[in-house]
Each structure stands twice: as structure tokens, then as C-alpha cells.
Design a protein around this motif. Structure first.
Motif, PDB file in Angstrom:
ATOM      1  N   THR A  48       0.921  -1.291  -0.158  1.00 25.96           N
ATOM      2  CA  THR A  48      -0.087   0.024  -0.170  1.00 25.96           C
ATOM      3  C   THR A  48       0.918   1.373   0.100  1.00 25.96           C
ATOM      4  N   ALA A  49       0.323   2.397  -0.289  1.00 26.33           N
ATOM      5  CA  ALA A  49       1.132   3.691  -0.392  1.00 26.33           C
ATOM      6  C   ALA A  49       1.531   4.143   1.261  1.00 26.33           C
ATOM      7  N   ALA A  50       0.705   3.460   2.125  1.00 28.23           N
ATOM      8  CA  ALA A  50       1.317   3.853   3.466  1.00 28.23           C
ATOM      9  C   ALA A  50       2.266   3.033   3.706  1.00 28.23           C
ATOM     10  N   GLU A  51       2.239   1.984   3.474  1.00 29.42           N
ATOM     11  CA  GLU A  51       3.639   1.185   3.560  1.00 29.42           C
ATOM     12  C   GLU A  51       4.784   1.670   2.792  1.00 29.42           C
ATOM     13  N   TRP A  52       4.708   2.181   1.338  1.00 29.02           N
ATOM     14  CA  TRP A  52       5.734   2.864   0.710  1.00 29.02           C
ATOM     15  C   TRP A  52       6.269   4.077   1.629  1.00 29.02           C
ATOM     16  N   GLN A  53       5.119   4.633   2.142  1.00 30.27           N
ATOM     17  CA  GLN A  53       5.778   5.879   2.734  1.00 30.27           C
ATOM     18  C   GLN A  53       6.361   5.789   4.112  1.00 30.27           C
ATOM     19  N   PHE A  54       5.731   4.663   5.024  1.00 29.07           N
ATOM     20  CA  PHE A  54       6.224   4.621   6.223  1.00 29.07           C
ATOM     21  C   PHE A  54       7.305   3.624   6.539  1.00 29.07           C
ATOM     22  N   VAL A  55       7.240   2.624   5.484  1.00 26.93           N
ATOM     23  CA  VAL A  55       8.388   1.544   5.784  1.00 26.93           C
ATOM     24  C   VAL A  55       9.543   1.897   4.793  1.00 26.93           C
ATOM     25  N   VAL A  57      10.883   1.821   0.360  1.00 28.15           N
ATOM     26  CA  VAL A  57      10.699   1.160  -1.071  1.00 28.15           C
ATOM     27  C   VAL A  57      12.252   0.702  -1.361  1.00 28.15           C
ATOM     28  N   VAL A  58      11.795  -0.120  -2.540  1.00 32.33           N
ATOM     29  CA  VAL A  58      13.141  -0.333  -3.026  1.00 32.33           C
ATOM     30  C   VAL A  58      13.546   0.386  -4.302  1.00 32.33           C
ATOM     31  N   PRO A  59      14.614   0.993  -4.287  1.00 32.74           N
ATOM     32  CA  PRO A  59      14.856   2.177  -5.440  1.00 32.74           C
ATOM     33  C   PRO A  59      14.611   1.553  -7.084  1.00 32.74           C
ATOM     34  N   GLY A  60      13.812   2.412  -7.581  1.00 30.76           N
ATOM     35  CA  GLY A  60      13.546   1.965  -8.948  1.00 30.76           C
ATOM     36  C   GLY A  60      12.360   0.920  -9.249  1.00 30.76           C
ATOM     37  N   ALA A  61      11.836   0.403  -8.032  1.00 33.89           N
ATOM     38  CA  ALA A  61      10.548  -0.415  -8.204  1.00 33.89           C
ATOM     39  C   ALA A  61       9.305   0.292  -8.772  1.00 33.89           C
ATOM     40  N   GLU A  62       8.476  -0.269  -9.330  1.00 30.88           N
ATOM     41  CA  GLU A  62       7.261   0.254  -9.900  1.00 30.88           C
ATOM     42  C   GLU A  62       6.425   0.089  -8.661  1.00 30.88           C
ATOM     43  N   LEU A  63       5.733   0.985  -8.194  1.00 35.10           N
ATOM     44  CA  LEU A  63       4.868   0.889  -7.004  1.00 35.10           C
ATOM     45  C   LEU A  63       3.407   0.927  -7.468  1.00 35.10           C
ATOM     46  N   ILE A  64       2.658  -0.213  -7.473  1.00 33.93           N
ATOM     47  CA  ILE A  64       1.135  -0.468  -7.655  1.00 33.93           C
ATOM     48  C   ILE A  64       0.490  -1.168  -6.567  1.00 33.93           C
ATOM     49  N   GLU A  65      -0.145  -0.393  -6.161  1.00 32.37           N
ATOM     50  CA  GLU A  65      -0.880  -1.271  -4.881  1.00 32.37           C
ATOM     51  C   GLU A  65      -2.027  -2.349  -5.426  1.00 32.37           C
ATOM     52  N   TRP A  66      -1.496  -3.225  -4.634  1.00 31.75           N
ATOM     53  CA  TRP A  66      -2.593  -4.725  -4.988  1.00 31.75           C
ATOM     54  C   TRP A  66      -3.916  -4.405  -4.102  1.00 31.75           C
ATOM     55  N   LYS A  67      -3.816  -3.872  -3.024  1.00 33.74           N
ATOM     56  CA  LYS A  67      -4.917  -3.430  -2.023  1.00 33.74           C
ATOM     57  C   LYS A  67      -4.757  -2.250  -1.482  1.00 33.74           C
ATOM     58  N   ARG A  68      -5.843  -1.268  -1.308  1.00 34.54           N
ATOM     59  CA  ARG A  68      -5.720   0.098  -0.952  1.00 34.54           C
ATOM     60  C   ARG A  68      -5.951   0.125   0.599  1.00 34.54           C
ATOM     61  N   PHE A  69      -5.093   0.752   1.305  1.00 34.62           N
ATOM     62  CA  PHE A  69      -5.336   1.201   2.816  1.00 34.62           C
ATOM     63  C   PHE A  69      -6.357   2.367   2.907  1.00 34.62           C
ATOM     64  N   SER A  73      -9.139  -2.905   0.486  1.00 34.47           N
ATOM     65  CA  SER A  73     -10.048  -3.430  -0.562  1.00 34.47           C
ATOM     66  C   SER A  73      -8.830  -3.606  -1.800  1.00 34.47           C
ATOM     67  N   LEU A  74      -9.390  -4.675  -2.676  1.00 39.06           N
ATOM     68  CA  LEU A  74      -8.769  -4.989  -4.065  1.00 39.06           C
ATOM     69  C   LEU A  74      -8.619  -3.574  -4.896  1.00 39.06           C
ATOM     70  N   ASN A  75      -7.459  -3.243  -5.521  1.00 41.72           N
ATOM     71  CA  ASN A  75      -7.253  -2.352  -6.090  1.00 41.72           C
ATOM     72  C   ASN A  75      -7.882  -2.583  -7.795  1.00 41.72           C
ATOM     73  N   PRO A  76      -9.134  -2.019  -7.963  1.00 44.07           N
ATOM     74  CA  PRO A  76     -10.013  -2.409  -9.149  1.00 44.07           C
ATOM     75  C   PRO A  76      -9.156  -2.118 -10.458  1.00 44.07           C
ATOM     76  N   ASP A  77      -8.090  -1.116 -10.298  1.00 47.84           N
ATOM     77  CA  ASP A  77      -7.291  -0.538 -11.499  1.00 47.84           C
ATOM     78  C   ASP A  77      -5.961  -1.465 -11.569  1.00 47.84           C
ATOM     79  N   PHE A  78      -5.674  -2.333 -10.637  1.00 47.34           N
ATOM     80  CA  PHE A  78      -4.336  -2.919 -10.650  1.00 47.34           C
ATOM     81  C   PHE A  78      -3.771  -3.434 -12.070  1.00 47.34           C
ATOM     82  N   LEU A  79      -4.399  -4.251 -12.612  1.00 47.28           N
ATOM     83  CA  LEU A  79      -4.145  -4.892 -13.883  1.00 47.28           C
ATOM     84  C   LEU A  79      -3.932  -3.590 -15.048  1.00 47.28           C
ATOM     85  N   THR A  80      -4.727  -2.640 -15.121  1.00 41.93           N
ATOM     86  CA  THR A  80      -4.555  -1.622 -15.990  1.00 41.93           C
ATOM     87  C   THR A  80      -3.425  -0.676 -15.700  1.00 41.93           C
TER      88      THR A  80
END
Length: 150
Positions: A48-55, A57-69, A73-80
Motif C-alpha cells: 500500500t501507499a502507506a507502507e511505501w511511505q512509512f516502511v 521502498v526498493v529504489p527503482g521499483a514500480e509502485l502499484i497497490e494490490w490492495k488499498r489502505f 480492498s482490492l485495487n480494481p485498477d491494478f491490471l490496467t
């Protein structure tokens, strides 16, 4: 045979042993090695964005939430979002906190044309220690791999 080729071979063997519906599973150290030595490798962090911000991130990784904090709930736009950011021909290494959400993301990606989908075992924070704390038993951070605070 190159180190990257050996890593991918081991990852595929793990997939066969575990009956995974995607290409394979790599350790955090193997994922880092692949990202550093093989062209066309993308780490996708599905926390989640909260994890990226507070825990962190790996430099250069693409950040796409699977679930939203905070609902988780599942991110309905994940695949897009994945299709917009990551080439289906790339070797895609999915990362989450412990390896569970990234497993689910790898399954979905494999079902939608990502023929080289891998789960990063142990995740960013790894398993809990006897005191119920993460980041010491295994995982990306415990392995001493590069990360930055969000």
C-alpha cells in the motif's frame, strides 16, 4: 551459464515443486541480482501507499497497490496500471510485505499475458521473529539489500 540464467532456472524449479501458476519464485537476494544484471527486469511493489511511505521502498521499483489502505480492498485498477507501467515481455518480480499479496499479483499477471511473472519470497519485511517483529528473520531489508525511506 550466467548467474541470472541459473537464478531463473532455480525459480522455475521452485514453481514446479510448489505447483505455482506463474513462472517462479525468487529470494530477495536473487531478485536484486536479476534487477542489477539482466535487462528487461522490473520489480513491482504491490504494498500500500502507506507502507511505501512509512516502511520504505526498493529504489527503482514500480509502485502499484494490490490492495488499498485503510480498507485493504482490492485495487480494481491494478491490471490496467500494471499494463501501463510494465511491458508484458519483461521479467516481472512482484514484492509485498511477506510474499502473500505478491503471490496473488503474480497469478493475475500470468493469467493476463505476463509470461515471466515471479514472486519475491519473504517480501520486503519478511517473517515475524519470536517477538512478533519483522525485518530480522528474512526478507529484503533483513538481507541488507538497497531500500530508501518513503
Amino acid at each position: 551459464m550466467s548467474e541470472a540464467t541459473l537464478i531463473l532456472q532455480r525459480a522455475r524449479e521452485r514453481a514446479a515443486d510448489l505447483g505455482l501458476p506463474y513462472s517462479g519464485a525468487v529470494t530477495p537476494t536473487e531478485a536484486h541480482t536479476l534487477a542489477q544484471t539482466l535487462a528487461g527486469v522490473c520489480i513491482v511493489d504491490v504494498r500500500t501507499a502507506a507502507e511505501w511511505q512509512f516502511v520504505g521502498v526498493v529504489p527503482g521499483a514500480e509502485l502499484i497497490e494490490w490492495k488499498r489502505f485503510p480498507e485493504m480492498s482490492l485495487n480494481p485498477d491494478f491490471l490496467t496500471q500494471l499494463k501501463h507501467k510494465v511491458d508484458p515481455q519483461d521479467v516481472v518480480l512482484f514484492l509485498c510485505r511477506s510474499g502473500a499479496r505478491s503471490h496473488d499479483a503474480a497469478v493475475l499477471a500470468a493469467c493476463h499475458g505476463y509470461s515471466e511473472s515471479y514472486n519475491i519470497l519473504e517480501g520486503f519485511e519478511g517473517d515475524k521473529d519470536p517477538a512478533q517483529h519483522r525485518n530480522s528473520v528474512n526478507g529484503w531489508r533483513a538481507a541488507g539489500l538497497p531500500w530508501v525511506q518513503g
